[in-house]
Structures are given as structure tokens and as C-alpha cells.
Scaffold this active site. Structure first.
Site, short mmCIF file in Angstrom:
data_model
loop_
_atom_site.label_atom_id
_atom_site.label_comp_id
_atom_site.label_asym_id
_atom_site.label_seq_id
_atom_site.Cartn_x
_atom_site.Cartn_y
_atom_site.Cartn_z
N MET C 1 64.51 56.92 37.72
CA MET C 1 63.84 56.92 36.43
C MET C 1 62.32 56.89 36.56
O MET C 1 61.61 56.57 35.62
CB MET C 1 64.30 55.67 35.67
N PRO C 2 61.80 57.20 37.77
CA PRO C 2 60.35 57.04 37.95
C PRO C 2 59.55 58.16 37.28
O PRO C 2 60.09 59.21 36.91
CB PRO C 2 60.17 57.11 39.47
N TYR C 3 58.27 57.87 37.17
CA TYR C 3 57.30 58.84 36.68
C TYR C 3 56.17 58.90 37.70
O TYR C 3 55.61 57.86 38.08
CB TYR C 3 56.75 58.41 35.32
N THR C 40 63.80 61.63 37.16
CA THR C 40 62.50 61.47 37.82
C THR C 40 61.57 62.57 37.34
O THR C 40 61.84 63.75 37.52
CB THR C 40 62.66 61.52 39.35
N VAL C 41 60.47 62.15 36.71
CA VAL C 41 59.52 63.09 36.13
C VAL C 41 58.27 63.14 37.01
O VAL C 41 57.76 62.10 37.42
CB VAL C 41 59.14 62.64 34.70
#
Lengths: 71, 71, 71, 71, 71, 71
Positions: C1-3, C40-41
Site C-alpha cells: 500500500m506504499p506511495y 503500490t503507487v
């Protein structure tokens, strides 16, 4: 697929209020731009009062000064 | 000369893992773009779970809901 | 779920190089932290040379000065 | 006094849609947290498609691959 | 109407020093660009040492290595 | 070792003005906190007028409205 970062001063926002911000801004992106909520990421930063400046002053000093202004 | 910001939820990443992220992303910029590691800055932000939203929900609620979905 | 946000100076990085950055940093987060690539963006910003400062100078001036230094 | 940054892919959002995002997110902060709209700043970034990664791929490739998946 | 974000490592900066950063950068924007201080927002982030990377290393290791270099 | 991001509306700031921002903010960090200018990174973002919101409005509309207010 949007990414939203919301920065607010740390002044006791509750978990419910934070959840309302996450829901509200995600809904907004769905409604206005048809974005997919499943890949819409929202990150909230709570910023210490002494780390937030406005008008050249830390925000607490700024508010005191604004409150002291004659009408 | 790049600047990289990595935001992850706060869920117990160790110092070793953070060092591995810093090394990995710096190496990547050297390998792919020939950047100079000496001026490559990496900043990691660990974000509280209730400050991270996805699918219109705080991430913990989102995961519970996803886990509860029938196959 | 990171950016992840990667800022580089605009100096002709190709689409292939940008795709390699996206793939590389996503793989890194999967390998080091077991993150889910699906959420992950990665956002790349190419920054104009005159908008990037280092050592108190716009980066082009900085490089000229560094190149001119006697060994 | 909040600051909000909204990042979306550059895919033809109109001035009206952008104004609706600015109004919507400002209203949200007023409604949920009682923030002062006069010092609420919203910055929208439109990010080139090839600068946005998800699932380890530039977003256009990601969408093609997702569309090609058997049901 | 500018927004400025200053990221520094957490190493004991005092409230007075932070206020001086807020005042200094606001004055700079007024002096150089004639910006209105009343809507100039400054946000300071203090970043844990192990979250800051330079030269591919967490900053403390980087400094130790730099200090150990023969002249 | 700081990182500073300055966001301003795109309204014709010159290269000289941008260089003055880079020099001014780097000097500030050296003077106030004793930071090393060689690893101080400054990134300026010029934001399109219609991408900047204040008071719930895009900044141009906001200024028109403010200018039209009776004294």
C-alpha cells in the site's frame, strides 16, 4: 488512481473525523472525475503546531496576534 | 541528485529494512539513470494506520472488509 | 500500500527508464517489506533544471562550478 | 489552515472539474474539522501517464493488462 | 500564496530555531517575489535519523563513514 | 542535509528570482541550523493558477472576488 495528502495541525482530530476525511475526499474524486476508489490513496499528516507557519509566525502565535487585533 | 520519498504504514518495519529501502532505491537511481549517490536523498515516512486511506476507508477497516469477502 | 515519489531533474530520461524506476521501486517494496504491488503507487516528477537547487545554486551552475574546481 | 495536495493523472480534467475538487475538499475540511476556508490551500498536480506507476507498471500498461484479464 | 515544506533530520532544533525558519522563508518570499505573507504557509517536518538516507546509507552511518575517511 | 520544496503559482517568476529563492533558503538553513549547503536540496514547483485553490476557489477567482469586496 489518485493520491491525496491532507496536512492539518495536530489539535485533537478524532479517528472518526479522520475516517470522514478519507471517505469524503475519495467520494469527491469518484463523483467529480469518476476515479476508481479501490486505487485512491489518502494520507493524512498531523503537523505539530510549532511546525506550522502562517503569516511568518508559528500558528499559535499567529492566532494570538489575530485575536488581539482591535475590531 | 534525486530526491525520493517513500511513505509506508507504520507496522513495525525494522531499521535494517529501512536501510535496505534506502540502499535499494539509491542503487536503482544509479543503475537506471546514472545518478550520483552522494547527492541522492531518500526520506521515509511511516504513516499511522488510521492516517492511511484506501478504497474510501482507513486501511485497517479496508483490510478487514477485504478479508471478509466471500471467495 | 506504499506511495513513492521520485523527483529527478528533467534531462531526457526515456519512457523505458521511467518504467524501470517504477518496476524497480515496486519490486523493492515487495522484496523488503512484503508490500502488495497492486496498491503500490509510484509518482515520478521531472523537475526543470532551474527549479532544482543544491549547494545554494541552481543545479547547472552548481555543476559548472564543481567541474571548474582544481583537482 | 490545512494544506491539501491532490495528484491525478493528466487525462483531460476540465477547469470546472478542478474548481469542483478545490471547492469540495475545502468544504469537507470546514464541515468535518471546522477549518477556516480562507487559509485552506489546495494544490492539484496533473501527472503525466508515463510518470504514474501502479502494480509495478506505468498506468497505461497496467490498464491494458487489467482489461485483457479473463473474467 | 506560496506553500513551503522544510524537511530536516530530528536533531534537537529548538522552537526558536523553527520560528526563525518560518519567519526567514516567509520574508524571503515577500522580498523576492512580493508574495502575501498572510497566505504563505510553511510546514516543517522533522525526520527521524534512520528515515533519512544519503549516499545510499541512513544518515548516521553516512556521517560515521565520512568522518572515518582519511584526509 | 535538508530538503526544501517551495510551491508558487506560475506567474512569471524569472530565473534570477528562482536562483534567489534557492540561495536564500539555503543560507537560512546554514544560518539558523548550521546545515551543510552541499547536501541541501531545494525544489521549486510552479503551479498553474487553475491548480491552486484558496478559500475554496481557484486563485484567480479568489483574487477577483477579494478585489471586488467593498472596503
Amino acid at each position: 488512481m489518485p493520491y491525496v495528502n491532507i496536512k492539518i495541525t495536530r489539535e485533537g482530530a478524532t479517528s472518526e473525523q479522520k475516517a470522514a476525511l478519507i471517505k469524503g475526499v475519495t467520494d469527491l474524486l469518484v463523483d467529480v472525475l469518476g476515479k476508481n476508489p479501490a486505487t485512491t490513496v489518502v494520507v493524512i499528516d498531523e503537523v505539530e503546531m510549532e511546525h506550522w507557519g502562517i503569516g511568518g509566525l508559528p500558528v499559535e502565535e499567529y492566532r494570538k496576534k489575530a485575536a488581539a487585533k482591535p475590531a
